[in-house]
Design an enzyme around this catalytic site. Structure first.
Site, PDB file in Angstrom:
ATOM      1  N   ASP A  89       1.009  -1.189  -0.048  1.00  0.00           N
ATOM      2  CA  ASP A  89      -0.052  -0.103  -0.083  1.00  0.00           C
ATOM      3  C   ASP A  89       0.924   1.211   0.034  1.00  0.00           C
ATOM      4  O   ASP A  89       2.214   1.127   0.305  1.00  0.00           O
ATOM      5  CB  ASP A  89      -0.839   0.022   1.138  1.00  0.00           C
ATOM      6  N   ASP A 124      -7.113  -1.993   3.833  1.00  0.00           N
ATOM      7  CA  ASP A 124      -6.199  -2.849   3.599  1.00  0.00           C
ATOM      8  C   ASP A 124      -6.647  -4.205   3.914  1.00  0.00           C
ATOM      9  O   ASP A 124      -5.764  -5.212   3.698  1.00  0.00           O
ATOM     10  CB  ASP A 124      -4.817  -2.517   4.046  1.00  0.00           C
ATOM     11  N   ASP A 137      -1.674  -0.832   6.068  1.00  0.00           N
ATOM     12  CA  ASP A 137      -2.010  -0.147   7.316  1.00  0.00           C
ATOM     13  C   ASP A 137      -3.306   0.235   7.401  1.00  0.00           C
ATOM     14  O   ASP A 137      -3.879   0.384   8.786  1.00  0.00           O
ATOM     15  CB  ASP A 137      -1.002   1.095   7.845  1.00  0.00           C
TER      16      ASP A 137
END
Length: 623
Positions: free
Chosen positions: A323, A520, A516
């Protein structure tokens, strides 16, 4: 040593002294038998009891049964010294293994020391009262004095101090904290008085999550551990039947087929030697100990692994998918440019801040900070957060849309095109385009180094998935030398993009996803290994992940991979070494070239060497 280990050591010393003393006495056979039974029962009575208990519970075939049969059989054949020696050295090996496990547990227990015993609450007259952290409600102001642990996650309201986070993150350099900073439980206040408003209950705080993860790690076994469990389940009965066959079949073949003497004693002694050699202690003990030590060593470095199966999978990682926001970048956003269209700049920021007032996303925080005034939530109604797009809300009765290009088009508005790095937030009021705000993020200090370290660790490909604009995502990917980037993704799009990476990998290759945020969590669950940023990551991400990085440092990913590979290397060294030595000694024992002393080495000696090797998995600082 603990009390139990000291007791075993005293028994070992007593049995050894008695055995040496008996060897020096000129006695007849009967008295010799009686005298040898004293050290034998001194050192082996617990093994005999365990073997008897196993037989009663229909769980016959274990190492206690093997030792009991082998030593009782040796004594029955008149080999008193060998029988006592086998039991003596077996207990020495067990004591050594117990001490090794104790050392590993002590290293884990150092992590457990982060559990706070109390929290300080200031009374009306200014005195501090100690309270159970479990009883502290969210929003309570607690006081942490120098030398004390922060008991619950929260935000500093008053004071300034340096915090020792080494127990959580493995980072030796203290971190400073002052008013407005978020702090996590388990850190030690080094030098200042802090007042902290709690943001979580104790059971949901960082320290509690860490302890729960570590305590439950041993319940998730790796392929290697499951293999050893299955191996021992079939192996031990097989060698017992093999020993019986070795004791009976060759004498009968000699007598019936060759007309030779039976020589029962020789073949029974070979069978007993066979049993001692075949004891699977080295494998059954050293393999779980290797993983236990590896997980403990990783924990001390701020890498929490939820089970040995994930540690094993991590060693096979060839693809790492990231990410962007909060993972590779700091997630600390700042408004760097505003471009109003048909309204004043102040008005543009006001509408954006109010529309985003109920969101905790870093972008929302930056908008509220840029607005610079207290946001009145009473002015905002009908808030609708549209995942992957932005927010729509009624502000003073007017419909405000704040989000990306996709949200504008969803509202039937064509946004203005613009170039440059950063995230754009477009604003529309009552269906009329009002302008855009550029928000920029900063790379994490170790992000570039982390990607480079991963490639040096044998990772074949790095990928970045983000909901951010394509231009901003590509700029970050170029700075970090990331191989592939996918931008403007909804949470479902991230899963689809990950599926393509999973489809392209080899059968023995693993894909790790690092993230995080709440959005996600589905991707973390779908990846072969989910890695979450633990210090500031969302609860959903940490819950869905298999591995948690406690200091949010992406450089720890390559460290975790190296730790896992060292641990797995030790596991396979022990498997090959133990099985190889045992097969060799079993062959020698079968043909009569291995005596009981060689059998002791094949059992206890191999176990000690394997355990010593397993302990190396604790040493991960220089990995």
């Amino acid at each position: 040593m603990n009390k139990k280990q000291k007791k075993v050591l005293r028994r070992i010393i007593a049995a050894a002294v008695l055995m040496i003393g008996i060897e020096c006495l000129p006695v007849d056979e009967l008295l010799k038998f009686i005298l040898y039974m004293v050290p034998y029962l001194t050192i082996g009575h617990d093994i005999l009891l365990k073997a008897g208990k196993g037989i009663r519970n229909h769980q016959v075939f274990d190492e206690n049964f093997l030792m009991a049969v082998a030593t009782v059989g040796a004594i029955a054949l008149g080999e008193y010294r060998e029988g006592v020696a086998v039991m003596l050295f077996y207990q020495i090996g067990e004591l050594f293994q117990s001490c090794a496990v104790g050392r590993s547990r002590r290293n884990i227990s150092q992590l457990m020391d982060i559990r706070p015993d109390y929290a300080n609450i200031e009374t009306e007259d200014g005195r501090l009262e100690q309270a159970d952290p479990d009883e502290i409600a969210v929003g309570t102001v607690i006081v942490v004095q120098p030398g004390e642990k922060i008991p619950i996650d929260g935000v500093v309201t008053e004071g300034k101090a340096s915090l020792d986070t080494s127990a959580l993150t493995g980072e030796s350099v203290p971190r400073s904290a002052g008013a407005g900073d978020e702090v996590i439980s388990g850190c030690i206040n080094l030098n200042g008085l802090l007042k902290i408003r709690t943001t979580r209950e104790f059971g949901e705080s960082t320290v509690s999550r860490i302890l729960e993860l570590v305590e439950n790690a041993s319940s998730r076994k790796s392929r290697s551990e499951n293999f050893i469990s299955r191996f021992a389940h079939y192996y031990t009965p097989a060698v017992c039947y093999g020993a019986v066959t070795l004791a009976i079949l060759p004498p009968l073949v000699r007598m019936l087929g060759m007309g030779l003497a039976l020589e029962w004693a020789d073949w029974i002694f070979r069978a007993l030697t066979f049993l001692v050699i075949s004891c699977p202690c080295a494998l059954v003990i050293s393999i779980p100990l290797s993983f236990f030590a590896g997980i403990g060593g990783a924990s001390r470095q701020g890498v929490l692994v939820k089970g040995s199966n994930y540690l094993e999978a991590l060693s096979e990682t060839k693809y790492v998918v990231f990410d962007k926001t909060g993972t590779l970048t700091q997630g600390v956003f700042e408004v760097t440019e505003t471009h109003p269209s048909g309204m004043e700049e102040r008005e543009l920021l006001e509408y954006a801040a109010l529309a985003e007032s109920y969101s905790t996303h870093p972008i929302s925080k930056s908008l509220k900070k840029a607005y610079g005034k207290t946001v009145d939530p009473a002015r905002v109604t009908e808030v609708e957060e549209i995942s992957g797009h932005g927010v729509c809300a009624k502000v003073d009765g007017r419909r405000v849309a704040a989000g990306n290009d996709g949200l504008m088009r969803r509202e039937g508005i064509e946004p203005e095109a613009c170039e440059g790095q950063g995230t754009l937030v477009h604003i529309a009021v009552d269906g009329v385009y009002g302008g855009w705000i550029r928000i920029s993020d900063r790379l994490k200090s170790h992000a570039k180094e982390a990607v480079y370290a991963l490639k040096n660790s044998g990772v074949k490909k790095t990928v970045m998935l983000t909901g951010d604009r394509r231009e901003a995502a590509q700029a970050v990917a170029a700075q970090l030398s990331i191989d592939e980037v996918h931008a403007e993704l909804l949470p479902s799009d991230k899963v689809n993009a990950l599926e393509k990476v999973l489809a392209a990998k080899g059968s023995r290759e693993k894909v790790a996803f690092v993230g995080d945020g709440i959005n996600d969590a589905p991707v973390l669950s779908r990846a072969d290994i989910g890695i979450a940023m633990g210090a500031m990551g969302s609860d959903a991400a940490i819950e869905a992940a298999d591995i948690v990085l406690m200091d949010d440092d992406p450089l720890k990913i390559s460290k975790a991979i190296r730790i896992s590979r060292k641990c797995i290397g030790i596991v396979y060294q022990n498997i090959y070494f133990a099985i190889g030595i045992k097969i060799l000694c079993l062959i020698l024992g079968t043909v009569g070239y291995a005596n009981m002393w060689m059998a002791i080495f094949a059992d206890v000696g191999v176990m000690v060497i394997a355990v010593l090797n397993a302990i190396r998995a604790l040493d991960v600082e220089k990995v």
